[in-house]
Design a protein around this motif. Structure first.
Motif, short mmCIF file in Angstrom:
data_model
loop_
_atom_site.label_atom_id
_atom_site.label_comp_id
_atom_site.label_asym_id
_atom_site.label_seq_id
_atom_site.Cartn_x
_atom_site.Cartn_y
_atom_site.Cartn_z
N ALA A 55 57.56 28.94 29.65
CA ALA A 55 57.84 27.63 29.67
C ALA A 55 59.16 27.30 30.08
CB ALA A 55 57.56 27.14 27.94
N GLY A 56 60.05 28.30 29.67
CA GLY A 56 61.77 27.74 30.27
C GLY A 56 61.82 28.04 31.41
N LEU A 57 61.10 28.79 32.38
CA LEU A 57 60.97 28.65 33.54
C LEU A 57 60.59 27.39 34.33
CD1 LEU A 57 59.48 32.24 34.54
CD2 LEU A 57 62.15 31.42 34.94
N LEU A 58 59.61 26.92 33.64
CA LEU A 58 59.03 25.56 34.13
C LEU A 58 59.84 24.49 33.75
CD1 LEU A 58 55.32 26.32 33.32
CD2 LEU A 58 56.08 25.88 35.73
N ASN A 59 60.39 24.55 32.54
CA ASN A 59 61.14 23.29 31.83
C ASN A 59 62.42 23.24 32.60
OD1 ASN A 59 58.99 23.05 30.01
ND2 ASN A 59 60.01 23.79 28.25
N VAL A 60 63.13 24.17 33.18
CA VAL A 60 64.23 24.15 33.90
C VAL A 60 64.16 23.21 35.03
CG1 VAL A 60 64.17 26.00 35.41
CG2 VAL A 60 66.49 25.08 34.79
N SER A 61 63.01 23.21 35.79
CA SER A 61 62.57 22.47 36.71
C SER A 61 62.35 20.85 36.30
CB SER A 61 61.41 23.08 37.59
OG SER A 61 61.96 24.06 38.44
N LEU A 62 61.50 20.92 35.32
CA LEU A 62 61.21 19.55 34.84
C LEU A 62 62.10 18.76 34.27
CD1 LEU A 62 57.88 21.10 33.19
CD2 LEU A 62 57.88 19.72 35.04
N SER A 63 63.06 19.53 33.62
CA SER A 63 64.25 18.83 32.95
C SER A 63 65.39 18.29 34.05
CB SER A 63 65.10 19.73 32.12
OG SER A 63 65.77 20.74 32.72
N ASN A 64 65.03 18.83 35.26
CA ASN A 64 65.89 18.39 36.33
C ASN A 64 65.23 17.20 37.22
OD1 ASN A 64 68.60 19.98 37.27
ND2 ASN A 64 67.21 21.41 36.24
N GLY A 65 63.97 17.02 36.58
CA GLY A 65 63.49 15.68 37.33
C GLY A 65 62.88 15.93 38.73
N VAL A 66 62.36 17.39 38.97
CA VAL A 66 62.15 17.54 40.30
C VAL A 66 60.72 16.71 40.71
CG1 VAL A 66 63.09 19.86 40.24
CG2 VAL A 66 60.77 19.68 39.76
N GLN A 67 60.57 16.50 41.77
CA GLN A 67 59.44 15.42 42.23
C GLN A 67 58.05 16.17 42.00
OE1 GLN A 67 60.23 13.52 45.79
NE2 GLN A 67 58.03 12.39 45.90
N ALA A 68 58.20 17.53 42.42
CA ALA A 68 56.78 18.36 42.61
C ALA A 68 57.18 19.84 41.84
CB ALA A 68 56.31 18.22 43.72
N ILE A 69 56.00 20.26 41.34
CA ILE A 69 55.64 21.78 41.05
C ILE A 69 54.58 22.19 41.78
CG2 ILE A 69 55.28 23.22 39.33
CD1 ILE A 69 57.83 22.17 38.89
N TRP A 70 54.66 23.55 42.60
CA TRP A 70 53.73 24.22 43.28
C TRP A 70 53.34 25.24 42.50
CZ3 TRP A 70 53.35 24.14 49.15
CH2 TRP A 70 52.69 25.14 49.70
N LEU A 71 51.90 25.60 42.21
CA LEU A 71 51.58 26.59 41.80
C LEU A 71 50.64 27.46 42.40
CD1 LEU A 71 50.61 24.99 38.30
CD2 LEU A 71 52.66 26.50 38.78
N ALA A 72 50.69 28.88 42.48
CA ALA A 72 49.76 29.82 43.39
C ALA A 72 49.71 31.04 42.70
CB ALA A 72 50.48 29.86 44.83
N PHE A 73 48.56 31.64 43.06
CA PHE A 73 48.34 33.28 42.77
C PHE A 73 48.41 33.46 41.42
CE2 PHE A 73 50.73 33.28 46.97
CZ PHE A 73 49.49 33.38 47.56
N GLY A 74 47.36 32.83 40.36
CA GLY A 74 47.35 33.14 39.08
C GLY A 74 45.93 33.22 38.56
N ASN A 75 45.63 33.57 37.48
CA ASN A 75 44.33 33.50 36.82
C ASN A 75 44.15 32.62 35.64
OD1 ASN A 75 43.21 35.89 38.11
ND2 ASN A 75 44.59 37.12 36.98
N SER A 76 45.38 31.70 35.44
CA SER A 76 45.38 30.87 34.20
C SER A 76 46.26 29.44 34.98
CB SER A 76 46.03 31.34 33.13
OG SER A 76 45.36 32.45 32.84
N ILE A 77 46.01 29.11 35.90
CA ILE A 77 46.78 28.11 36.67
C ILE A 77 46.65 26.80 35.93
CG2 ILE A 77 46.92 26.42 38.64
CD1 ILE A 77 46.70 29.05 40.32
N GLY A 78 45.49 26.46 35.29
CA GLY A 78 45.14 25.47 34.53
C GLY A 78 46.11 24.93 33.40
N ARG A 79 46.54 26.48 32.69
CA ARG A 79 47.26 26.44 31.50
C ARG A 79 48.64 25.84 31.86
NH1 ARG A 79 48.84 31.95 28.25
NH2 ARG A 79 50.45 31.19 26.89
N TRP A 80 49.23 26.18 33.06
CA TRP A 80 50.68 25.55 33.36
C TRP A 80 50.66 24.26 33.78
CZ3 TRP A 80 52.48 29.14 30.90
CH2 TRP A 80 51.95 30.52 31.09
N ILE A 81 49.30 23.96 34.40
CA ILE A 81 49.18 22.34 34.86
C ILE A 81 49.27 21.69 33.36
CG2 ILE A 81 47.51 20.48 35.71
CD1 ILE A 81 46.83 22.79 37.69
#
Length: 346
Positions: free
Chosen positions: A93-119
């Motif tokens: 959550a911390g790894l994702l939130n640092v990008s989200l809190s900076n207002g990045v326009q997009a997040i790219w997700l690849a190579f996982g078994n639980s991608i839906g969880r991070w979405i």
């Protein structure tokens, strides 16, 4: 600059060119992402193995280069290896939130078994933070089955089809791009997400050909490794400039040498062939392989160090700035598309 107008360029804020610089671990930082976006394309930072603080440093660098205030949205993206998030969900959550809190326009997700969880995490963050524009979610796929899950179950904003020609990691069973893309287009709903193509693409002619095939944009990786802004060192960039089309190979040798073996089943990587691959294939003791690899990395020895590269590597023979790369790709793309129009008899 003439512009391309389609679903992807509109979604990204009416950017003029449908080109994306891939989020490459160990190569794509804030400078590369910022300069790519500044030139009219769209750039990603590769979070890869970075800590939250290092991601923040790269985002701060991008913000500074784009002359944006802390309150401004950041017109770049950040790409995450989902298996890295899954290794330690408590810190994900911390790894994702640092990008989200900076207002990045997009997040790219690849190579996982639980991608839906991070979405779900990203969507919840957007909703709870009152963000005016949602974070656009890019998901990388290598089969029609994966594409349908991303479209129907996850409702992704952008779909990225990665063919077997891609440099870096990918699924070894992935078909070539010219087979994968039409297969996905066949099942893509008319109101579905824009489809981007990735794999072995290096030139504006490549971009034009994929647009003609029906995608909304393209992703280039190796071409952006060969920029002044990429993290690759001069020895690695020289190897890319000198490489030809027969120099790359799909292998897990470099992951064995580095100890990065937590990739999902079926994933390997395309890199420039050298003695590290030979030694692993010949059964040399892995301790010796790792010692030699680490020494070569420290000494920047091309005979055994790692250089990821796609099959289009031989079509690029110089190191340029990211902005120059985008401008050259766009000009070449427009010339090819204009030529195609001359083939149509009226």
């Amino acid at each position: 600059m003439s512009k391309i107008h389609n679903a992807f360029t509109v979604l990204m804020g009416n950017i003029p060119t449908p080109i994306v610089a891939a989020p490459m671990a160990g190569a794509s930082g804030g400078a590369l992402a910022a300069q790519t976006s500044a030139a009219g394309a769209f750039g990603f930072v590769g979070a890869g193995y970075l800590t939250s603080s290092r991601i923040q440093e790269e985002l701060s660098l991008a913000r500074a280069q784009l002359l944006l205030s802390d309150a401004d949205p950041l017109p770049i993206g950040v790409g995450y290896l989902a298996w890295q998030l899954e290794k330690d969900p408590s810190s994900a959550a911390g790894l994702l939130n640092v990008s989200l809190s900076n207002g990045v326009q997009a997040i790219w997700l690849a190579f996982g078994n639980s991608i839906g969880r991070w979405i779900e995490h990203i969507r919840f963050y957007d909703a709870s933070s009152g963000r005016e524009q949602k974070t656009l979610i890019f998901v990388q796929v290598s089969s029609v089955k994966e594409a349908l899950i991303a479209i129907q179950d996850w409702k992704v904003d952008v779909l990225v089809a990665q063919g077997s020609e891609s440099g870096g990691h990918g699924y070894s069973a992935a078909p070539p791009l010219l087979t994968l893309v039409p297969s996905i287009l066949t099942v893509l709903p008319k109101d579905g997400p824009p489809l981007l193509a990735a794999g072995g693409l290096s030139t504006g002619s490549h971009v034009a050909s994929l647009l003609a095939l029906g995608v909304s944009g393209v992703v280039l990786g190796t071409r952006f490794l060969m920029t002044k802004e990429s993290f690759y060192n001069e020895a690695q960039k020289k190897m890319l400039v000198m490489a030809n089309a027969n120099d790359t190979v799909r292998t897990m040798a470099f992951d064995r040498a580095r100890g990065t073996l937590d990739w999902p089943e079926g994933v390997d990587g395309r890199a420039i062939y050298n003695k590290t691959v030979t030694d692993v294939d010949n059964g040399v003791d892995i301790k010796i392989v790792r010692e030699n690899f680490n020494r070569a990395t420290q000494n920047r020895d091309p005979g055994q160090m790692l250089v990821w590269a796609g099959t289009g590597v031989d079509l690029v023979t110089e190191i340029q700035t990211a902005q120059d790369v985008v401008r050259e790709l766009h000009t070449d793309m427009m010339e090819r598309l204009t030529f195609v129009l001359t083939l149509i008899a009226t």
